[in-house]
Design an enzyme around this catalytic site. Structure first.
Site, PDB file in Angstrom:
ATOM      1  N   SER A  92      66.638   5.007  77.591  1.00 39.80           N
ATOM      2  CA  SER A  92      66.377   4.556  78.958  1.00 39.80           C
ATOM      3  C   SER A  92      64.895   4.256  79.186  1.00 39.80           C
ATOM      4  O   SER A  92      64.042   5.091  78.873  1.00 39.80           O
ATOM      5  CB  SER A  92      66.813   5.630  79.958  1.00 39.80           C
ATOM      6  OG  SER A  92      68.190   5.888  79.849  1.00 39.80           O
ATOM      7  N   ASN A 127      61.837   6.735  81.234  1.00 39.82           N
ATOM      8  CA  ASN A 127      62.350   8.095  81.082  1.00 39.82           C
ATOM      9  C   ASN A 127      61.469   8.819  80.073  1.00 39.82           C
ATOM     10  O   ASN A 127      61.482   8.495  78.886  1.00 39.82           O
ATOM     11  CB  ASN A 127      63.803   8.064  80.616  1.00 39.82           C
ATOM     12  CG  ASN A 127      64.462   9.430  80.656  1.00 39.82           C
ATOM     13  OD1 ASN A 127      63.818  10.451  80.439  1.00 39.82           O
ATOM     14  ND2 ASN A 127      65.754   9.460  80.934  1.00 39.82           N
ATOM     15  N   TYR A 164      72.155  -1.901  88.102  1.00 40.03           N
ATOM     16  CA  TYR A 164      71.689  -1.333  86.826  1.00 40.03           C
ATOM     17  C   TYR A 164      72.857  -0.674  86.092  1.00 40.03           C
ATOM     18  O   TYR A 164      73.073  -0.913  84.885  1.00 40.03           O
ATOM     19  CB  TYR A 164      70.582  -0.320  87.101  1.00 40.03           C
ATOM     20  CG  TYR A 164      70.104   0.452  85.886  1.00 40.03           C
ATOM     21  CD1 TYR A 164      69.075  -0.034  85.091  1.00 40.03           C
ATOM     22  CD2 TYR A 164      70.669   1.680  85.561  1.00 40.03           C
ATOM     23  CE1 TYR A 164      68.623   0.675  83.992  1.00 40.03           C
ATOM     24  CE2 TYR A 164      70.217   2.399  84.455  1.00 40.03           C
ATOM     25  CZ  TYR A 164      69.202   1.900  83.676  1.00 40.03           C
ATOM     26  OH  TYR A 164      68.763   2.608  82.584  1.00 40.03           O
ATOM     27  N   ALA A 215      75.396  -3.054  84.680  1.00 39.23           N
ATOM     28  CA  ALA A 215      74.919  -3.727  83.469  1.00 39.23           C
ATOM     29  C   ALA A 215      75.049  -2.832  82.240  1.00 39.23           C
ATOM     30  O   ALA A 215      75.187  -3.324  81.117  1.00 39.23           O
ATOM     31  CB  ALA A 215      73.461  -4.153  83.651  1.00 39.23           C
ATOM     32  N   GLU A 216      75.007  -1.522  82.433  1.00 41.07           N
ATOM     33  CA  GLU A 216      75.179  -0.573  81.325  1.00 41.07           C
ATOM     34  C   GLU A 216      76.641  -0.374  80.955  1.00 41.07           C
ATOM     35  O   GLU A 216      76.977  -0.104  79.793  1.00 41.07           O
ATOM     36  CB  GLU A 216      74.620   0.793  81.716  1.00 41.07           C
ATOM     37  CG  GLU A 216      73.133   0.914  81.794  1.00 41.07           C
ATOM     38  CD  GLU A 216      72.735   2.357  82.052  1.00 41.07           C
ATOM     39  OE1 GLU A 216      71.878   2.861  81.291  1.00 41.07           O
ATOM     40  OE2 GLU A 216      73.300   2.981  82.985  1.00 41.07           O
ATOM     41  N   TYR A 274      73.987   9.812  74.041  1.00 39.32           N
ATOM     42  CA  TYR A 274      72.996  10.003  75.094  1.00 39.32           C
ATOM     43  C   TYR A 274      72.864  11.497  75.350  1.00 39.32           C
ATOM     44  O   TYR A 274      73.750  12.283  74.984  1.00 39.32           O
ATOM     45  CB  TYR A 274      73.418   9.271  76.371  1.00 39.32           C
ATOM     46  CG  TYR A 274      72.278   9.027  77.346  1.00 39.32           C
ATOM     47  CD1 TYR A 274      71.232   8.169  77.016  1.00 39.32           C
ATOM     48  CD2 TYR A 274      72.246   9.662  78.582  1.00 39.32           C
ATOM     49  CE1 TYR A 274      70.180   7.952  77.894  1.00 39.32           C
ATOM     50  CE2 TYR A 274      71.202   9.447  79.469  1.00 39.32           C
ATOM     51  CZ  TYR A 274      70.170   8.592  79.110  1.00 39.32           C
ATOM     52  OH  TYR A 274      69.124   8.389  79.989  1.00 39.32           O
TER      53      TYR A 274
END
Length: 242
Positions: free
Chosen positions: A44, A47, A185, A188-189, A209
């Protein structure tokens, strides 16, 4: 989360090792992970968790655990979060591009150090995905579902709130207008959580993740109107602190 926890190590040149705790989200996710065909590691922008050292350790771990690896960097989409925080669109786009390049450079150095001669081929950023037909088709499905399914869209807003709350001052909650801006956002992920195999051409893939928002738990347990592809998995990969 299931109780299955798989320790893993990433060897470092100085003899130290970064240890990771790998937690598959479901039994099916564990099967996809253990097959070891492909990993998509999410990095990310904006981050601080993703330092150069941690990205390098993640790269070594992933390259040792899977036959093929991609790194997902939602750089272009990061502008939507910045807009939700009050940045003008032009300024938000500029900051997102700059931060995206910074993150890509860290990934490229990590892959080069691991012996990957052409690291750009393993990056899934905004430009690469914009040219990917499977990704665009998934985006269209997601956008249609967002318009037609209010339950699904509210869940997406909730995931966006989870992201925004980490950027707002302590105690401040995002407004509805901020959520509706920032949700772009997350949308889009979302294709990468639904069908990374279709996007990359791999037989199966596990998204990696270090955190699991409630939306992903619902998604992989088939509680929403869209469900991941059969070959899609998800694991939480967190570094074990000494």
């Amino acid at each position: 989360m299931p109780e299955t926890r798989l320790p893993a190590e990433s060897d470092q040149s100085d003899g130290a090792a970064a240890r990771f705790l790998v937690e598959p989200l479901t039994d099916r996710c564990r099967e996809v992970f253990e097959a070891g065909a492909h990993a998509c590691v999410g990095i990310s922008p904006f981050n601080s968790y993703f330092s150069a050292e941690r990205i390098a350790a993640l790269a070594r771990w992933a390259l040792g655990a899977f036959k093929r690896v991609h790194f997902f960097v939602p750089d272009t989409a990061a502008a939507y979060t910045l807009e939700a925080l009050g940045y003008a669109p032009e300024r938000a786009a500029w900051k997102a591009r700059r931060q995206g390049q910074y993150v890509r450079n860290k990934i490229t150095r990590a892959l080069a150090a691991a012996g990957i001669d052409e690291p750009d081929g393993q990056l899934l950023d905004g430009q690469a995905l914009a040219e990917n037909a499977a990704y665009r088709i998934l985006q269209e499905r997601i956008e249609q579902c967002s318009r037609e399914d209010s339950v699904f869209f509210r869940a997406c807003l909730g995931a966006s709130g989870w992201t925004l709350e980490r950027r707002l001052p302590a105690g401040q909650e995002p407004t509805h207008e901020q959520l509706c801006s920032a949700v772009r956002y997350f949308l889009a992920e979302l294709p990468l959580f639904l069908d990374t195999p279709g996007i990359t051409g791999e037989p199966a893939s596990v998204f990696c993740y270090h955190q699991v928002p409630d939306f992903l738990d619902d998604l992989f347990r088939h509680r929403l109107s869209l469900c991941p592809a059969d070959g899609q998995g998800f694991v939480r990969v967190s570094e074990v602190t000494r």
